[in-house]
Enzyme design. Sequence first.
Site, PDB file in Angstrom:
ATOM      1  N   HIS A 119       0.927  -1.366   0.007  1.00 50.75           N
ATOM      2  CA  HIS A 119       0.132  -0.095   0.193  1.00 50.75           C
ATOM      3  C   HIS A 119       0.929   1.121   0.078  1.00 50.75           C
ATOM      4  O   HIS A 119       0.617   2.290  -0.619  1.00 50.75           O
ATOM      5  CB  HIS A 119      -0.930  -0.105   1.250  1.00 50.75           C
ATOM      6  CG  HIS A 119      -1.983  -0.775   1.068  1.00 50.75           C
ATOM      7  ND1 HIS A 119      -2.588  -1.190   0.119  1.00 50.75           N
ATOM      8  CD2 HIS A 119      -3.092  -0.961   2.092  1.00 50.75           C
ATOM      9  CE1 HIS A 119      -3.815  -1.829   0.048  1.00 50.75           C
ATOM     10  NE2 HIS A 119      -3.882  -1.853   1.587  1.00 50.75           N
ATOM     11  N   TYR A 130      -5.985   3.655  11.630  1.00 50.00           N
ATOM     12  CA  TYR A 130      -6.281   2.616  10.447  1.00 50.00           C
ATOM     13  C   TYR A 130      -5.549   3.300   9.272  1.00 50.00           C
ATOM     14  O   TYR A 130      -5.587   4.312   8.664  1.00 50.00           O
ATOM     15  CB  TYR A 130      -7.616   2.592  10.331  1.00 50.00           C
ATOM     16  CG  TYR A 130      -8.387   1.726  11.244  1.00 50.00           C
ATOM     17  CD1 TYR A 130      -8.491   0.343  11.365  1.00 50.00           C
ATOM     18  CD2 TYR A 130      -8.609   2.473  12.515  1.00 50.00           C
ATOM     19  CE1 TYR A 130      -9.210  -0.456  12.390  1.00 50.00           C
ATOM     20  CE2 TYR A 130      -9.249   1.677  13.755  1.00 50.00           C
ATOM     21  CZ  TYR A 130      -9.651   0.392  13.632  1.00 50.00           C
ATOM     22  OH  TYR A 130     -10.214  -0.322  14.734  1.00 50.00           O
ATOM     23  N   GLU A 131      -5.328   2.448   8.580  1.00 48.36           N
ATOM     24  CA  GLU A 131      -4.623   2.730   7.091  1.00 48.36           C
ATOM     25  C   GLU A 131      -5.596   3.361   5.985  1.00 48.36           C
ATOM     26  O   GLU A 131      -4.877   3.956   5.040  1.00 48.36           O
ATOM     27  CB  GLU A 131      -3.889   1.503   6.509  1.00 48.36           C
ATOM     28  CG  GLU A 131      -4.813   0.551   5.744  1.00 48.36           C
ATOM     29  CD  GLU A 131      -4.080  -0.917   5.391  1.00 48.36           C
ATOM     30  OE1 GLU A 131      -2.959  -0.965   5.948  1.00 48.36           O
ATOM     31  OE2 GLU A 131      -4.960  -1.566   4.736  1.00 48.36           O
ATOM     32  N   SER A 132      -6.922   3.576   6.255  1.00 47.10           N
ATOM     33  CA  SER A 132      -7.612   4.372   5.387  1.00 47.10           C
ATOM     34  C   SER A 132      -7.277   5.841   5.556  1.00 47.10           C
ATOM     35  O   SER A 132      -7.959   6.786   5.034  1.00 47.10           O
ATOM     36  CB  SER A 132      -9.045   4.167   5.575  1.00 47.10           C
ATOM     37  OG  SER A 132      -9.303   4.083   7.168  1.00 47.10           O
ATOM     38  N   GLY A 133      -6.559   6.173   6.530  1.00 39.22           N
ATOM     39  CA  GLY A 133      -6.338   7.591   6.782  1.00 39.22           C
ATOM     40  C   GLY A 133      -7.037   8.181   8.251  1.00 39.22           C
ATOM     41  O   GLY A 133      -7.062   9.430   8.458  1.00 39.22           O
TER      42      GLY A 133
END
Lengths: 282, 261
Positions: A104, B51-54
């Site tokens: 990612h 979380y990696e979604s920001g």
Amino acid sequence: MAKILTLKEAINEYVNDGAVISMEGFTHLIPFAAGHEIIRQRKKNLTLIRMTPDLIYDQLIGAGCASKLIFSWGGNPGVGSLHRFREAIQVGWPVPLKIEEHGHADMASRYQAGASGLPFAVLRGYIGSDLPKFNSNIKSVVCPFTGEKLAATPAINPDVTIIHAQKADKKGNILIQGIVGVQKEAVLAAKVAIVTVEEIVEELDAPINACILPHWVVTAICHVPGGAHPSYAHGYYERDNVFCQNWDAIGRDRMKFQSWIEKHIYGTADFNEFKKSLEGEV
Amino acid sequence: MSENYTPNEMMTVTASRCLQNGDVCFVGIGLPSAASNLARLTHAPEVVLIYESGTIGAKPHVLPLSIGDGELAETADTVVSVPEIFRYWLQGGRVKVGFLGAAQIDKFANINTTVIGSYDRPKVRLPGAGGAPEIASSAEEVWIILKQSLRTFVSKLDFTTSAGHMTGGDSREKSGARGKGPTRVITDMGILEPDPETKELVLTHIHPGVNLEDVKKATGWELKVSRVLKVTDVPTAYELEVLRQLNSSTALKHGTVVTGD
């Protein structure tokens, strides 16, 4: 200035067989309606780029639209595997699928490089990972100042990027709210950008630091309410978790998948008809 | 003492106790997310979940089904783009704990989430790297949570997706990776920690009622056991109540139980 087109017109005009296409949306605002239209128009031999292939690329891969996939995480979030993706990789059905696999952090950096007009991305990545052994696009550079070895990967510059957003105004300025993912970078990196939107309004009336894509970086806008279903559009509708769970059984079985595509995609003229075709189905 | 609990609950509660109030934790979906939110709802209300979604400082009321659920955004202190979360916040060194799941690990806590079998002709194609390789090499320390069995604890990984202690000893230190690497592996049978010198995982805690021989049998290499093997404390009634409440409200919201199984 962005043109306002129907989704059918936009896909027909800008998505050519063999093109490199990016469709982004990090579990939020996934441009499903556009994916369906690509399947409906039977586009072939596409290189599909997306950090998280998700159900949208499972459908495109299973329908035979793709010959190559560039990605960093391929699952059905919270549910399990993408079975069309798996079968294409494991046994080459319905057509062989080449893969180019990254992480990612790298994919995000590659889009940034593409948006910045730079030839490559640099990051402290892949240390101790086997991925570079299987992907010749993951190389390294030495920092000219510190001597540190860093990962280097080529910029992403898609022929077409397609995203879904909440709003456009009449001029074609786009507003994205909530989890914004990598959509701004994916649009700015692309030669052509198509944006499907929930609504077209007179004025965006957006807060000063909002995520806005000005009309002059967008090629075409299509008004497709609900176009991110079964993902969600913050402020409009929630994720359809039941659909995502049911997809597991549909995607697992070639015949079930094919009859689903036949009925709901080939058998419908557009996204409105698609939505009607789902009514009454669990 | 508390009532009966499942091995899964024991694992989740044990993992949640590792987090301290105020820790900044980069959270994987599934088991890491369940354990981190349990910590936030019990002893560590000020834990910062990224979380990696920001979403930074997410405080969801139910467990997210995906890493980018709307509720994470609504309850976050701020929502940033995906490039920003990986660059400024992760690679910038602002994360104390990287909390990961895995399909397979080896005795040096290297992780496979890519393929079972060969890469070119996989027996099972797994989802892939996601954010894990850079979480594993950027966070101050890494915790891994997974069920322990011969399928998951293997003598040789089919593919190394994310680095743990690599080939042991000082190999990680020499590699340029930041942080200490995996400091804990939490399973449904106990806790493993790397030996300070060899970096090989050592069983340091065993869950109550678990037989040591069964732990060895569930490990694909000759398991080293600490000379002072401790027994984990059983979950308290309060921890179980909060966890079960979290799971049932999650099931109600999503129509499913999100445990990462």
